[in-house]
Design a protein around this motif. Structure first.
Motif, PDB file in Angstrom:
ATOM      1  N   PRO A  68      -5.770   0.751   9.150  1.00 18.17           N
ATOM      2  CA  PRO A  68      -7.206   0.494   9.282  1.00 18.17           C
ATOM      3  C   PRO A  68      -7.636  -0.667   8.377  1.00 18.17           C
ATOM      4  N   GLU A  69      -8.698  -1.316   8.770  1.00 15.43           N
ATOM      5  CA  GLU A  69      -9.182  -2.484   8.022  1.00 15.43           C
ATOM      6  C   GLU A  69      -9.531  -2.133   6.579  1.00 15.43           C
ATOM      7  N   ALA A  70     -10.113  -0.952   6.354  1.00 19.12           N
ATOM      8  CA  ALA A  70     -10.493  -0.559   4.994  1.00 19.12           C
ATOM      9  C   ALA A  70      -9.267  -0.469   4.091  1.00 19.12           C
ATOM     10  N   LEU A  71      -8.172   0.064   4.613  1.00 16.86           N
ATOM     11  CA  LEU A  71      -6.952   0.184   3.815  1.00 16.86           C
ATOM     12  C   LEU A  71      -6.320  -1.189   3.589  1.00 16.86           C
ATOM     13  N   LYS A  72      -6.336  -2.040   4.614  1.00 14.66           N
ATOM     14  CA  LYS A  72      -5.816  -3.407   4.447  1.00 14.66           C
ATOM     15  C   LYS A  72      -6.588  -4.151   3.363  1.00 14.66           C
ATOM     16  N   GLN A  73      -7.921  -3.997   3.410  1.00 19.32           N
ATOM     17  CA  GLN A  73      -8.756  -4.663   2.405  1.00 19.32           C
ATOM     18  C   GLN A  73      -8.446  -4.122   1.017  1.00 19.32           C
ATOM     19  N   GLY A  74      -8.191  -2.825   0.926  1.00 22.87           N
ATOM     20  CA  GLY A  74      -7.826  -2.228  -0.362  1.00 22.87           C
ATOM     21  C   GLY A  74      -6.541  -2.813  -0.902  1.00 22.87           C
ATOM     22  N   PHE A  75      -5.562  -3.041  -0.030  1.00 22.22           N
ATOM     23  CA  PHE A  75      -4.305  -3.652  -0.471  1.00 22.22           C
ATOM     24  C   PHE A  75      -4.540  -5.089  -0.939  1.00 22.22           C
ATOM     25  N   GLU A  76      -5.372  -5.822  -0.210  1.00 27.32           N
ATOM     26  CA  GLU A  76      -5.668  -7.201  -0.608  1.00 27.32           C
ATOM     27  C   GLU A  76      -6.358  -7.233  -1.968  1.00 27.32           C
ATOM     28  N   ASP A  77      -7.299  -6.299  -2.169  1.00 28.19           N
ATOM     29  CA  ASP A  77      -8.007  -6.248  -3.450  1.00 28.19           C
ATOM     30  C   ASP A  77      -7.057  -5.889  -4.592  1.00 28.19           C
ATOM     31  N   LEU A  78      -6.056  -5.083  -4.308  1.00 25.81           N
ATOM     32  CA  LEU A  78      -5.083  -4.704  -5.333  1.00 25.81           C
ATOM     33  C   LEU A  78      -4.346  -5.931  -5.862  1.00 25.81           C
ATOM     34  N   TRP A  79      -3.999  -6.844  -4.958  1.00 30.76           N
ATOM     35  CA  TRP A  79      -3.233  -8.027  -5.359  1.00 30.76           C
ATOM     36  C   TRP A  79      -4.112  -9.115  -5.953  1.00 30.76           C
ATOM     37  N   ASP A  80      -5.425  -8.961  -5.831  1.00 24.69           N
ATOM     38  CA  ASP A  80      -6.346  -9.930  -6.436  1.00 24.69           C
ATOM     39  C   ASP A  80      -6.477  -9.599  -7.925  1.00 24.69           C
ATOM     40  N   LEU A  81      -5.976 -10.486  -8.759  1.00 28.20           N
ATOM     41  CA  LEU A  81      -5.962 -10.219 -10.197  1.00 28.20           C
ATOM     42  C   LEU A  81      -7.360 -10.156 -10.795  1.00 28.20           C
ATOM     43  N   GLN A  82      -8.342 -10.809 -10.169  1.00 30.23           N
ATOM     44  CA  GLN A  82      -9.710 -10.804 -10.685  1.00 30.23           C
ATOM     45  C   GLN A  82     -10.421  -9.487 -10.377  1.00 30.23           C
ATOM     46  N   HIS A  83      -9.951  -8.794  -9.340  1.00 26.49           N
ATOM     47  CA  HIS A  83     -10.605  -7.562  -8.886  1.00 26.49           C
ATOM     48  C   HIS A  83     -10.240  -6.411  -9.816  1.00 26.49           C
ATOM     49  N   VAL A  84     -11.244  -5.665 -10.257  1.00 25.96           N
ATOM     50  CA  VAL A  84     -10.996  -4.592 -11.222  1.00 25.96           C
ATOM     51  C   VAL A  84     -10.890  -3.236 -10.529  1.00 25.96           C
ATOM     52  N   GLY A  85     -11.922  -2.820  -9.837  1.00 25.01           N
ATOM     53  CA  GLY A  85     -11.935  -1.496  -9.191  1.00 25.01           C
ATOM     54  C   GLY A  85     -11.616  -1.607  -7.717  1.00 25.01           C
ATOM     55  N   ASN A  86     -11.124  -0.545  -7.145  1.00 29.76           N
ATOM     56  CA  ASN A  86     -10.771  -0.556  -5.727  1.00 29.76           C
ATOM     57  C   ASN A  86     -11.031   0.828  -5.152  1.00 29.76           C
ATOM     58  N   SER A  87     -12.286   1.091  -4.830  1.00 37.36           N
ATOM     59  CA  SER A  87     -12.663   2.441  -4.414  1.00 37.36           C
ATOM     60  C   SER A  87     -12.039   2.833  -3.076  1.00 37.36           C
ATOM     61  N   THR A  88     -11.859   1.880  -2.158  1.00 38.19           N
ATOM     62  CA  THR A  88     -11.264   2.203  -0.861  1.00 38.19           C
ATOM     63  C   THR A  88      -9.822   2.642  -1.025  1.00 38.19           C
ATOM     64  N   LEU A  89      -9.053   1.851  -1.739  1.00 36.02           N
ATOM     65  CA  LEU A  89      -7.658   2.204  -1.968  1.00 36.02           C
ATOM     66  C   LEU A  89      -7.554   3.490  -2.778  1.00 36.02           C
ATOM     67  N   ASN A  90      -8.465   3.663  -3.738  1.00 35.61           N
ATOM     68  CA  ASN A  90      -8.454   4.887  -4.547  1.00 35.61           C
ATOM     69  C   ASN A  90      -8.650   6.128  -3.690  1.00 35.61           C
ATOM     70  N   SER A  91      -9.548   6.050  -2.728  1.00 36.59           N
ATOM     71  CA  SER A  91      -9.793   7.232  -1.879  1.00 36.59           C
ATOM     72  C   SER A  91      -8.574   7.530  -1.007  1.00 36.59           C
ATOM     73  N   TYR A  92      -7.897   6.486  -0.506  1.00 37.29           N
ATOM     74  CA  TYR A  92      -6.667   6.708   0.267  1.00 37.29           C
ATOM     75  C   TYR A  92      -5.563   7.274  -0.629  1.00 37.29           C
ATOM     76  N   GLU A  93      -5.489   6.781  -1.859  1.00 39.11           N
ATOM     77  CA  GLU A  93      -4.460   7.275  -2.773  1.00 39.11           C
ATOM     78  C   GLU A  93      -4.657   8.763  -3.075  1.00 39.11           C
ATOM     79  N   GLU A  94      -5.891   9.166  -3.271  1.00 45.07           N
ATOM     80  CA  GLU A  94      -6.165  10.588  -3.523  1.00 45.07           C
ATOM     81  C   GLU A  94      -5.900  11.432  -2.281  1.00 45.07           C
ATOM     82  N   TRP A  95      -6.311  10.938  -1.140  1.00 40.19           N
ATOM     83  CA  TRP A  95      -6.189  11.687   0.110  1.00 40.19           C
ATOM     84  C   TRP A  95      -4.731  11.868   0.514  1.00 40.19           C
TER      85      TRP A  95
END
Length: 186
Positions: A68-95
């Protein structure tokens, strides 16, 4: 996470209801010994067969398709060194009880600490609490598990509907032949 599961469930319930109503209609058609009703029933079965095949194809494609696009965006945000929080990826990680795209090592390669969502009960103080599997593989495994039973049931229904339509056509022909014989001998 996604409304796709709710839509799929609603479509399955709707299709199941239509199959039951069509079965009742077919039973009435056989009981009345009506050629017209049986021909309509055969057409309904062929229509259901086509709908079921389309639903199977969509389900099969969805289980093999990308994330899904939300998960893809979460992965992209993870690799962005400037990005601090990642609520989308966090919710998938918990789920899904996973960490990062491929594994928890994704965070280590980026010299970031794994988020608390990567740990059991959000407790990262113990190393054993860290989820080691990646979210991409876990999500694909989840979708595959959800669609496996549906695909098996779909093939069963497709074969059953095909056999029902062929049998109905044979029954219509038999009724026509029987009526012709009665007219010929009377």
């Amino acid at each position: 996470m996604d409304h796709g599961e709710d839509l799929a469930a609603a479509l399955c319930i709707l299709l199941g209801t239509v199959v039951i109503v069509a079965s009742i209609y077919g039973t009435v058609a056989v009981a009345k010994d009506s050629r017209t009703l049986l021909i309509c029933y055969a057409v309904v079965l062929v229509f259901l067969l086509i709908v079921q095949f389309v639903m199977f194809s969509i389900s099969f494609g969805a289980s093999r398709e990308s994330l899904p696009e939300a998960l893809k965006q979460g992965f992209e945000d993870l690799w962005d060194l400037q990005h601090v929080g990642n609520s989308t990826l966090n919710s998938y990680e918990e789920w899904l009880h996973c960490c990062g795209r491929n594994s928890a090592e994704d965070y280590l390669h980026l010299e970031k600490e794994p988020s608390p969502s990567c740990c059991l009960d959000r407790d990262c103080t113990k190393l054993l609490n860290l989820f080691m599997s990646g979210c991409e593989a876990k999500f694909k495994e989840y979708v595959s598990g959800k669609t496996r039973n549906f695909n098996s049931l779909s093939w069963f229904l497709i074969l059953f509907e095909f056999a029902g339509s062929v049998t109905t056509c044979y029954l219509v022909d038999s009724i026509r032949n029987h009526r012709d014989r009665i007219r010929f001998y009377n």
